[in-house]
Scaffold this motif. Structure first.
Motif: not given
Ligand code: ATP
Ligand code: BTN
Length: 326
Positions: A116, A180, A192, A187, A118, A136, A95, A93, A210, A120-121
């Motif tokens: 990625q 979003d 994040l 979407k 993993k 990403y 992030n 990820s 993303g 994530r949101g």
């Protein structure tokens, strides 16, 4: 800054580079190029397929990607960006990477990935991140104004994403509170914001995005309507590298403005971009739901709801906004 590939991914990334032209390449030719057997190539290809790349094999011809892909080009992006950019093609990820590394980084540095494992949101939900199909990336930002000012960041970045996409010619890009990016009620992208820590007053934040570009419509695991940049541009999609460059420039500009002036300069613009303006919506907070008419955001970044009791402001990371009839 350089392109960083973990040792176990070097060969797979090389295979992808060769196949990215969308032509057939035989197992034998790939094997010769990379100094390994056809069986070893076949094993690598199987692993690459699990990253979401659509590679197939035709007897006598070899391997081919169902569509040619434009890979991200670290030096091209770096040349056009003011801040350090790292391309780590295969990552868990972006992030998480910057959260782990932010101590050694300068504010504004960026990590971009092709895939990625993993992604994530919010609240640990999965962000579907197939190889090469989308974008990403994350930016580390040291916010001297501290944690209290962090709430507005995902809103500010939403505006920056719209600005960046509009600079490339996109139309009808909208925002959904709090994180979003929408196009025609679907979407397109998600933001994040996470915090890695505090030193004195300053908050150390990682902002990730993303953005769907060419993701296949057969993708599972997404339980809401979503869309691609391909649809926004009606097939005439700008190059992925140029999208990164345009977005990074917009992020840098908006974040600098946010740092100096806070939300005040952004509220009006955000409200013009609100996908749900004046619509009946509900806010979901755990097992509580509140219904009302969406009135945009206030200068604290809270969402305003017109209810029978009057205007109410809601703020906090646990709130989800939905159209009232879903
Ligand atoms: P909210 O943020 O309002 O609570 P959300 O459903 O948008 O709601 P997020 O945590 O922001 O939730 O985003 C994660 C959700 O986004 C996932 O549960 C999935 O439904 C959806 N999702 C995952 N990957 C993608 C993607 N690549 N494109 C669009 N949507 C995705
Ligand atoms: C959401 O809508 O919930 C936000 C999705 C954010 C996804 C991006 S992709 C780059 C960065 N790395 C992650 O693991 N998540 C964010």
């Amino acid at each position: 800054m350089t392109e960083m590939i973990r040792k176990e991914h070097v060969v797979k990334y090389q295979i992808i580079k060769v196949l990215s032209d969308g032509q057939f390449h035989s197992g034998e030719a790939l094997g010769e190029m990379l100094g390994m057997s056809r069986a070893a190539i076949s094993k690598h290809v199987k692993a690459i397929q699990t990253w979401g790349l659509d590679i197939y094999r035709v007897q006598g011809k070899g391997y081919q990607l169902s569509n040619a892909i434009e890979l991200l080009d670290q030096s091209l992006i770096q040349r056009s960006s003011q801040q350090p950019v790292e391309l780590i093609p295969i990552i868990d990820s972006t992030n998480q990477y910057l959260l782990d590394k932010s101590k050694d980084k300068e504010s504004g540095c960026v990590c971009v990935a092709e895939y990625q494992a993993k992604g994530r949101g919010r609240r640990g939900r999965e962000w579907v991140s197939p190889f090469g199909a989308n974008l990403y990336f994350s930016m580390y930002w040291k916010l001297d104004a501290g944690v209290a000012a962090a709430m507005g960041l995902s809103l500010a970045i939403g505006v920056a994403i719209v600005d960046g996409l509009e600079s490339l010619g996109a139309k009808d890009i909208k925002l959904k509170w709090p994180n979003d990016i929408y196009h025609h009620d679907k979407k397109l992208a998600g933001v994040l914001v996470e915090m890695s820590g505090q030193t004195g007053e300053a908050a150390h934040l990682v902002i990730g995005m993303g953005l769907n570009i060419h993701m296949s419509k057969t993708t599972d695991n997404i339980d809401q309507s979503w869309t691609n940049l391909e649809q926004v541009f009606d097939g005439n999609t700008p190059s992925r590298n140029n999208v990164v460059i345009a977005l990074l420039a917009a992020w840098k500009r908006v974040l600098t403005e946010y740092e100096h002036k806070g939300m005040s300069e952004l509220v009006e613009r955000w409200n013009q971009l609100d996908n749900f303006h004046n619509q009946s919506i509900k806010l979901i907070m755990g097992n509580k739901e509140v219904y009302g008419q969406c009135k945009g955001i206030n200068s604290q970044g809270a969402i305003l709801l017109h209810t029978e009791q009057g205007e109410e402001a809601y703020v906090g990371g646990e709130i989800s906004l939905r159209k009232a009839d879903n």
